[in-house]
Design a protein around this motif. Structure first.
Motif, PDB file in Angstrom:
ATOM      1  N   ALA A   1       0.813  -1.231   0.000  1.00 29.28           N
ATOM      2  CA  ALA A   1       0.000   0.000   0.000  1.00 29.28           C
ATOM      3  C   ALA A   1       0.844   1.278   0.000  1.00 29.28           C
ATOM      4  O   ALA A   1       0.368   2.333   0.418  1.00 29.28           O
ATOM      5  N   TYR A   2       2.079   1.192  -0.389  1.00 24.62           N
ATOM      6  CA  TYR A   2       2.933   2.394  -0.504  1.00 24.62           C
ATOM      7  C   TYR A   2       2.436   3.226  -1.685  1.00 24.62           C
ATOM      8  O   TYR A   2       1.996   2.682  -2.693  1.00 24.62           O
ATOM      9  N   GLU A   3       2.541   4.556  -1.563  1.00 21.91           N
ATOM     10  CA  GLU A   3       2.021   5.421  -2.635  1.00 21.91           C
ATOM     11  C   GLU A   3       3.129   6.353  -3.128  1.00 21.91           C
ATOM     12  O   GLU A   3       3.734   7.088  -2.335  1.00 21.91           O
ATOM     13  N   VAL A   4       3.417   6.289  -4.438  1.00 28.64           N
ATOM     14  CA  VAL A   4       4.445   7.167  -5.014  1.00 28.64           C
ATOM     15  C   VAL A   4       3.830   8.552  -5.221  1.00 28.64           C
ATOM     16  O   VAL A   4       2.845   8.702  -5.939  1.00 28.64           O
ATOM     17  N   LEU A   5       4.392   9.576  -4.560  1.00 31.11           N
ATOM     18  CA  LEU A   5       3.814  10.930  -4.620  1.00 31.11           C
ATOM     19  C   LEU A   5       4.444  11.784  -5.719  1.00 31.11           C
ATOM     20  O   LEU A   5       3.768  12.575  -6.360  1.00 31.11           O
ATOM     21  N   HIS A   6       5.771  11.623  -5.908  1.00 36.79           N
ATOM     22  CA  HIS A   6       6.436  12.603  -6.774  1.00 36.79           C
ATOM     23  C   HIS A   6       7.751  12.042  -7.322  1.00 36.79           C
ATOM     24  O   HIS A   6       8.456  11.318  -6.624  1.00 36.79           O
ATOM     25  N   TYR A   7       8.071  12.388  -8.574  1.00 34.94           N
ATOM     26  CA  TYR A   7       9.377  12.058  -9.152  1.00 34.94           C
ATOM     27  C   TYR A   7      10.151  13.347  -9.404  1.00 34.94           C
ATOM     28  O   TYR A   7       9.602  14.305  -9.936  1.00 34.94           O
ATOM     29  N   VAL A   8      11.431  13.373  -9.007  1.00 32.37           N
ATOM     30  CA  VAL A   8      12.297  14.520  -9.322  1.00 32.37           C
ATOM     31  C   VAL A   8      13.346  14.023 -10.315  1.00 32.37           C
ATOM     32  O   VAL A   8      14.221  13.229  -9.971  1.00 32.37           O
ATOM     33  N   PRO A   9      13.255  14.428 -11.610  1.00 34.81           N
ATOM     34  CA  PRO A   9      14.153  13.866 -12.621  1.00 34.81           C
ATOM     35  C   PRO A   9      15.569  14.473 -12.547  1.00 34.81           C
ATOM     36  O   PRO A   9      15.760  15.570 -12.025  1.00 34.81           O
ATOM     37  N   ALA A  10      16.532  13.726 -13.093  1.00 37.34           N
ATOM     38  CA  ALA A  10      17.877  14.287 -13.323  1.00 37.34           C
ATOM     39  C   ALA A  10      17.811  14.940 -14.701  1.00 37.34           C
ATOM     40  O   ALA A  10      17.447  14.288 -15.678  1.00 37.34           O
ATOM     41  N   SER A  11      18.113  16.238 -14.790  1.00 37.44           N
ATOM     42  CA  SER A  11      17.874  16.968 -16.041  1.00 37.44           C
ATOM     43  C   SER A  11      18.706  16.404 -17.190  1.00 37.44           C
ATOM     44  O   SER A  11      18.221  16.274 -18.301  1.00 37.44           O
ATOM     45  N   SER A  12      19.985  16.042 -16.941  1.00 33.48           N
ATOM     46  CA  SER A  12      20.753  15.433 -18.032  1.00 33.48           C
ATOM     47  C   SER A  12      21.811  14.500 -17.444  1.00 33.48           C
ATOM     48  O   SER A  12      22.256  14.681 -16.306  1.00 33.48           O
ATOM     49  N   LEU A  13      22.197  13.508 -18.243  1.00 34.58           N
ATOM     50  CA  LEU A  13      23.151  12.495 -17.802  1.00 34.58           C
ATOM     51  C   LEU A  13      24.216  12.326 -18.894  1.00 34.58           C
ATOM     52  O   LEU A  13      24.117  11.450 -19.742  1.00 34.58           O
ATOM     53  N   PRO A  14      25.251  13.212 -18.900  1.00 33.67           N
ATOM     54  CA  PRO A  14      26.313  13.077 -19.915  1.00 33.67           C
ATOM     55  C   PRO A  14      27.165  11.839 -19.618  1.00 33.67           C
ATOM     56  O   PRO A  14      27.076  11.259 -18.536  1.00 33.67           O
ATOM     57  N   TYR A  15      28.036  11.492 -20.561  1.00 35.49           N
ATOM     58  CA  TYR A  15      28.890  10.312 -20.433  1.00 35.49           C
ATOM     59  C   TYR A  15      29.773  10.396 -19.180  1.00 35.49           C
ATOM     60  O   TYR A  15      30.439  11.393 -18.944  1.00 35.49           O
ATOM     61  N   SER A  16      29.696   9.338 -18.356  1.00 38.96           N
ATOM     62  CA  SER A  16      30.599   9.146 -17.209  1.00 38.96           C
ATOM     63  C   SER A  16      30.500  10.225 -16.125  1.00 38.96           C
ATOM     64  O   SER A  16      31.417  10.385 -15.334  1.00 38.96           O
ATOM     65  N   GLN A  17      29.361  10.978 -16.092  1.00 39.74           N
ATOM     66  CA  GLN A  17      29.175  11.960 -15.006  1.00 39.74           C
ATOM     67  C   GLN A  17      27.934  11.570 -14.206  1.00 39.74           C
ATOM     68  O   GLN A  17      26.818  11.725 -14.695  1.00 39.74           O
ATOM     69  N   PRO A  18      28.105  11.037 -12.971  1.00 41.32           N
ATOM     70  CA  PRO A  18      26.938  10.572 -12.215  1.00 41.32           C
ATOM     71  C   PRO A  18      26.027  11.734 -11.799  1.00 41.32           C
ATOM     72  O   PRO A  18      26.513  12.811 -11.430  1.00 41.32           O
ATOM     73  N   HIS A  19      24.716  11.523 -11.887  1.00 37.56           N
ATOM     74  CA  HIS A  19      23.728  12.482 -11.386  1.00 37.56           C
ATOM     75  C   HIS A  19      22.624  11.706 -10.684  1.00 37.56           C
ATOM     76  O   HIS A  19      22.466  10.501 -10.900  1.00 37.56           O
ATOM     77  N   SER A  20      21.855  12.409  -9.853  1.00 38.98           N
ATOM     78  CA  SER A  20      20.821  11.719  -9.063  1.00 38.98           C
ATOM     79  C   SER A  20      19.430  12.160  -9.471  1.00 38.98           C
ATOM     80  O   SER A  20      19.191  13.340  -9.767  1.00 38.98           O
ATOM     81  N   CYS A  21      18.495  11.173  -9.479  1.00 38.96           N
ATOM     82  CA  CYS A  21      17.070  11.513  -9.577  1.00 38.96           C
ATOM     83  C   CYS A  21      16.392  10.887  -8.350  1.00 38.96           C
ATOM     84  O   CYS A  21      16.959   9.985  -7.714  1.00 38.96           O
ATOM     85  N   TYR A  22      15.228  11.402  -7.987  1.00 34.99           N
ATOM     86  CA  TYR A  22      14.605  10.998  -6.719  1.00 34.99           C
ATOM     87  C   TYR A  22      13.151  10.572  -6.935  1.00 34.99           C
ATOM     88  O   TYR A  22      12.487  11.036  -7.867  1.00 34.99           O
ATOM     89  N   SER A  23      12.669   9.688  -6.033  1.00 30.97           N
ATOM     90  CA  SER A  23      11.238   9.342  -5.992  1.00 30.97           C
ATOM     91  C   SER A  23      10.782   9.499  -4.550  1.00 30.97           C
ATOM     92  O   SER A  23      11.449   9.012  -3.628  1.00 30.97           O
ATOM     93  N   LEU A  24       9.664  10.196  -4.358  1.00 31.82           N
ATOM     94  CA  LEU A  24       9.113  10.405  -3.008  1.00 31.82           C
ATOM     95  C   LEU A  24       7.927   9.464  -2.827  1.00 31.82           C
ATOM     96  O   LEU A  24       7.010   9.428  -3.658  1.00 31.82           O
ATOM     97  N   VAL A  25       7.945   8.683  -1.737  1.00 30.04           N
ATOM     98  CA  VAL A  25       6.901   7.669  -1.494  1.00 30.04           C
ATOM     99  C   VAL A  25       6.309   7.884  -0.114  1.00 30.04           C
ATOM    100  O   VAL A  25       7.045   8.125   0.851  1.00 30.04           O
ATOM    101  N   ARG A  26       4.974   7.797  -0.024  1.00 21.69           N
ATOM    102  CA  ARG A  26       4.311   7.910   1.292  1.00 21.69           C
ATOM    103  C   ARG A  26       4.150   6.518   1.891  1.00 21.69           C
ATOM    104  O   ARG A  26       3.769   5.573   1.195  1.00 21.69           O
ATOM    105  N   LEU A  27       4.472   6.387   3.186  1.00 18.78           N
ATOM    106  CA  LEU A  27       4.321   5.097   3.867  1.00 18.78           C
ATOM    107  C   LEU A  27       2.838   4.868   4.167  1.00 18.78           C
ATOM    108  O   LEU A  27       2.103   5.824   4.430  1.00 18.78           O
ATOM    109  N   PRO A  28       2.369   3.604   4.181  1.00 16.14           N
ATOM    110  CA  PRO A  28       0.939   3.348   4.423  1.00 16.14           C
ATOM    111  C   PRO A  28       0.532   3.774   5.840  1.00 16.14           C
ATOM    112  O   PRO A  28       1.188   3.383   6.803  1.00 16.14           O
ATOM    113  N   GLU A  29      -0.525   4.585   5.940  1.00 16.30           N
ATOM    114  CA  GLU A  29      -0.945   5.080   7.255  1.00 16.30           C
ATOM    115  C   GLU A  29      -2.015   4.192   7.885  1.00 16.30           C
ATOM    116  O   GLU A  29      -2.103   4.072   9.101  1.00 16.30           O
ATOM    117  N   ASP A  30      -2.873   3.562   7.020  1.00 12.65           N
ATOM    118  CA  ASP A  30      -3.956   2.759   7.587  1.00 12.65           C
ATOM    119  C   ASP A  30      -3.442   1.435   8.163  1.00 12.65           C
ATOM    120  O   ASP A  30      -4.056   0.857   9.052  1.00 12.65           O
TER     121      ASP A  30
END
Length: 873
Positions: free
Chosen positions: A685-714
């Motif tokens: 029952a986890y709910e994905v609220l939001h995705y934060v993309p990595a704007s660009s991923l050039p060769y051999s340069q690490p970047h991060s993207c994120y996903s925000l998830v709400r924990l089940p409350e019920d």
């Protein structure tokens, strides 16, 4: 001139340095003699020596005074005195960087470099190359090429070494001299050949193919110079490491063949190279070890030292490979050189059997007082490793270490012994009392504050649980009377622990505390007053919270939270649960002796990994208002290592949400990825609220993207979940050389491995030094107990390891170590559940056909207890 000093003067140290009290101004004044005619070579030599001495002592010469002295010195070229001329070359090299217009001597140096006097030519080349810049290099290029292939070895060597220095300045020009360097590499002179090989390697070291071709050529044709062979071995082992070649590589065969060289230096270099290779097996080590074994009986002390030192390193990883040398090493124990004897002993300690321990200890004690502190530390570290290998021998070790503690020695040496005794106490409960007695005796006469406070902390932790704790009180209170503020404060804290644990000692401890409240130092008075008030309440929960188990929060995090609270005043009191926990608990177990660190403590506490993540996440607008970061997991790889995209995930837990940070790396140089997100499909029952993309991923340069998830409350007990992950992105093809992307792109996706969220992601490890007190403090309001059968587990050790890794909690009271030959064991685990609820687990394990486990859980929150039992079930 310089007067002769007799041997006695030299030994006493008085007058052994005729330049001891030189003054720069006086020397520069004397330098005016350079302008006199005729030139007095002897006096000028003496003054140049003084100038070079001052420069080497770090004396600062201003640009004007350096330039004046330099110009005066150029007049000395008029003299034909050989020694004076060579001294001038030395001075030019030393002053090249500090005086102006040094190029004025270029013509004189070029003349000497191409002249008929061989004595001048080599030094003139070295001096000329020091003052030459890129623009002038072209002018002397012809001379340099001729000098490299000169028949006189000193000239050729000087030109090669100077070329090597100039590679840093103008690589392209020096690269044109490769043919001459190749010719010099076939010289009969050992130094010329060595220097030529060095230059050739530095010109090609960035081109792996060129280096391997060069190695092939020289390994087939052979070399005359042992120095060149040593360099070739180093180049070959570096290339082996980079290409991860194994023992079937021709490079390894070459290194092994060098073990049969007639020159000892080459043989040792080859043996050392084999020993230091990563992932080297015992079979590959065998020829190197047998060569080192022969060196052990060499009449040369340097060779014996080299052999025993290298064998010592081998013994750390492959003790069995060195066992064959034990007899030779035992002969070295009586070596007249104490450094060799020490290394022989410590190597034997690593490879010897349990029965030889007593004999070795006797032999060490006969000469330990004669060796330097540095080697004593090596001996102590070897003993520490031995204690873990043969725990039954702890009494022999303890007596030996206590005798060493009484000897004179510096801080590092004493600290090594104290650390070793502490690790023995923690590993062997039966050695606790003798160990504490030795340490008590040591702090009576200890001048090192760091060690005294460390021992007092240990006494406070272990002393109250011994059969007769009262005997330690005298030693602790003596520190309050006699020592510095830091030690007095540590002694007060140790006393409080005795009072809190032992009711019959409490009245005496309170009397002593009252005396400490009159101390001259604020910290000591404050501690005494605080502990006095806590102890007078006689409440176990208070003792546990404020005396036994201190705050388990991150100090930089606490500082930041308090600062934030003062900036934003509110009616609500400050909430400790808003402070991030300390992520790296002070682990009780020491698997091996830590390397001796420097005695200076870092002045500022470095922010922990979690504090850094907290700042990074707070900078993302979508994650505002999630509250403090509770826990960050270790990175989980979601792709294989060799795939086109590499993705790893770090799970960040907050009180009601989780943020998944995906670190993505693009390993394709002909693609640019944009708008990269990792889409997640939860199984629960986890709910994905939001995705934060990595704007660009050039060769051999690490970047991060994120996903925000709400924990089940019920359903708060639903803590475990599996996410299927897919990386989605826009691909734009690009030119691999320039990195310029095409104008248009296309959407694509890449399936990643599933990501698991387990109960361990919701629990932060926290160390409770006194588990019993913490158990009482939490109370039994939400205590629950269940029994489980672990059918698939065969040993108690395996069961303990599985429970710790599954729950992600911190083992306390060293309960993660199962004693030998026991059928039952009790495991204590402590942690904090997200939301700031203390969580304690007591697992009683019994071994029959499988392992039966009775789990008792206590917490300040019922949900946390239910989650643990549900997840274990």
């Amino acid at each position: 001139m310089i007067k002769k000093f007799d041997k006695k003067d030299e030994e006493s140290g008085s007058g052994s340095n005729p330049f001891q009290h030189l003054e720069k101004s006086a020397v520069l004044q004397e330098a005016r003699i350079f302008n006199e005619t005729p030139i007095n070579p002897r006096r000028c030599l003496h003054i140049l020596t003084k100038i070079i001495y001052l420069l080497n002592q770090g004396e600062h010469f201003g640009t004007t005074e350096a330039t004046e002295a330099f110009f005066a010195m150029t007049r000395l070229f008029q003299s034909n005195d050989q020694t004076l001329r060579r001294m001038c070359y030395l001075t030019i090299k030393e002053m090249a960087n500090i005086s102006e217009d040094v190029i004025i001597v270029t013509s004189s140096l070029t003349k000497d470099m191409t002249g008929k006097e061989d004595v001048y030519r080599g030094p003139a080349i070295r001096a000329l190359c020091r003052i030459t810049d890129t623009t002038m290099l072209q002018a002397i290029e012809r001379y340099m090429k001729q000098a490299i292939v000169d028949k006189v070895p000193s000239v050729s060597s000087s030109a090669l070494v100077s070329s090597l220095h100039m590679v840093k300045m103008s690589y392209d020009v020096v690269k044109r001299w490769v043919n001459e360097a190749q010719e010099a590499a076939s010289s009969d002179n050992i130094m010329v050949q060595y220097h030529a090989l060095g230059l050739l390697y530095h010109l090609r070291k960035n081109d792996r193919l060129a280096v391997s071709k060069m190695l092939n050529k020289f390994t087939k044709s052979g070399l005359k110079s042992p120095f060149a062979y040593c360099m070739l071995i180093r180049i070959a082992s570096k290339l082996l490491e980079e290409t991860e070649g194994g023992h079937d590589s021709p490079l390894f065969d070459f290194i092994e063949s060098c073990l049969r060289n007639k020159n000892e230096m080459v043989v040792y270099e080859a043996a050392s190279a084999i020993v230091h290779m990563p992932n080297c097996t015992a079979r590959e080590l065998a020829p190197a070890v047998s060569v080192l074994q022969l060196f052990c009986s060499s009449p040369k002390a340097a060779l014996r030292y080299a052999a025993v030192r290298t064998l010592n390193k081998v013994a750390m990883k492959h003790p069995s490979a060195v066992t064959a040398c034990n007899l030779d090493l035992e002969n070295l124990i009586t070596d007249s050189n104490r450094s060799i004897a020490t290394l022989a002993i410590t190597t034997l300690l690593k490879t010897g059997s349990e029965s030889s321990v007593d004999r070795l200890m006797k032999q060490i004690s006969s000469f330990v007082s004669e060796i330097s502190d540095e080697f004593k530390v090596v001996v102590v570290q070897a003993i520490s490793a031995l204690c873990q290998k043969y725990p039954r021998k702890h009494s022999v070790m303890m007596n030996f270490l206590s005798n060493m503690l009484r000897d004179d020695g510096g801080f590092e040496y004493k600290r090594a012994i104290v650390d070793c005794i502490i690790s023995i106490i923690e590993e062997n409960p039966e050695s606790k009392e003798t160990g504490l007695a030795h340490l008590c005796e040591f702090i009576e006469d200890c001048e090192h504050t760091v060690l005294a406070t460390k021992i007092l902390h240990l006494l406070g932790k272990e002393g109250p649980r011994t059969p007769s704790p009262s005997k330690y009180i005298r030693f602790i209170f003596n520190r309050v009377v006699l020592e510095s503020e830091a030690v007095r404060a540590a002694a007060v804290s140790a006393l409080a622990k005795f009072g809190a644990q032992n009711d019959d000692l409490l009245p005496s401890v309170l009397v002593l505390m009252q005396r400490c409240m009159m101390d001259s130092d604020d910290e000591v008075r404050d501690r005494a007053t605080f502990y006095m008030n806590v102890l007078q309440q006689k409440q176990k929960a208070l003792n546990a919270a404020y005396i036994f188990n201190g705050l388990s929060v991150s100090v930089p995090g606490l500082e930041k939270s308090l600062h934030q609270y003062t900036l934003d005043p509110s009616e609500k009191p400050f909430d400790m649960k808003s402070v991030p926990l300390a992520t790296a608990p002070i682990t009780e177990q020491k698997t091996e002796m830590a390397p001796i660190a420097t005695s200076k403590m870092p002045e500022k506490l470095a922010p922990s990994r979690q504090d850094i993540y907290q700042e990074q996440l707070a900078a993302v607008p979508e994650f505002q208002g999630l509250g403090p970061l509770f826990k960050s997991s270790e990175p989980v790889q979601l792709t294989e290592a060799e795939t086109e995209y590499v993705v790893r995930c770090i799970k960040h837990t907050f009180s009601r949400h989780m943020v998944f940070q995906f670190d993505c790396t693009n390993t394709l140089n002909d693609q640019l990825l944009q708008k990269v997100v990792v889409q997640m499909e939860p199984s629960e029952a986890y709910e994905v609220l939001h995705y934060v993309p990595a704007s660009s991923l050039p060769y051999s340069q690490p970047h991060s993207c994120y996903s925000l998830v709400r924990l089940p409350e019920d359903d708060p007990t639903a803590v475990s979940c599996t996410f299927s992950c897919t990386m989605k992105y826009l691909v734009r093809d690009c030119d691999p050389n320039t990195g310029e992307p095409d104008d248009d792109g296309y959407d694509d996706e890449y399936v990643l491995e599933d990501l698991e969220v387990t109960v361990a992601d919701h629990i932060q490890k926290v160390l409770k030094p006194n588990f019993g007190a913490a158990w009482e403090e939490v109370g039994d309001e939400f205590e629950k107990e269940e029994t489980f059968a672990l059918a698939s587990v065969r040993t108690l050790d395996e069961a303990v390891g599985n429970i710790i890794s599954f729950l992600g909690m911190q083992p306390c009271e060293r309960s993660d170590k199962v004693p030998e030959n026991k059928n039952s064991h009790v495991l204590f685990l402590a942690g904090v559940f997200r939301g700031g609820h203390d969580l304690l687990v007591r697992a009683r394990l019994a071994l029959a056909d499988g392992v039966t486990m009775q789990v008792t859980v206590r917490s300040g929150d019922e949900t946390a207890v239910d989650i643990i039992l549900a997840s274990v079930g």
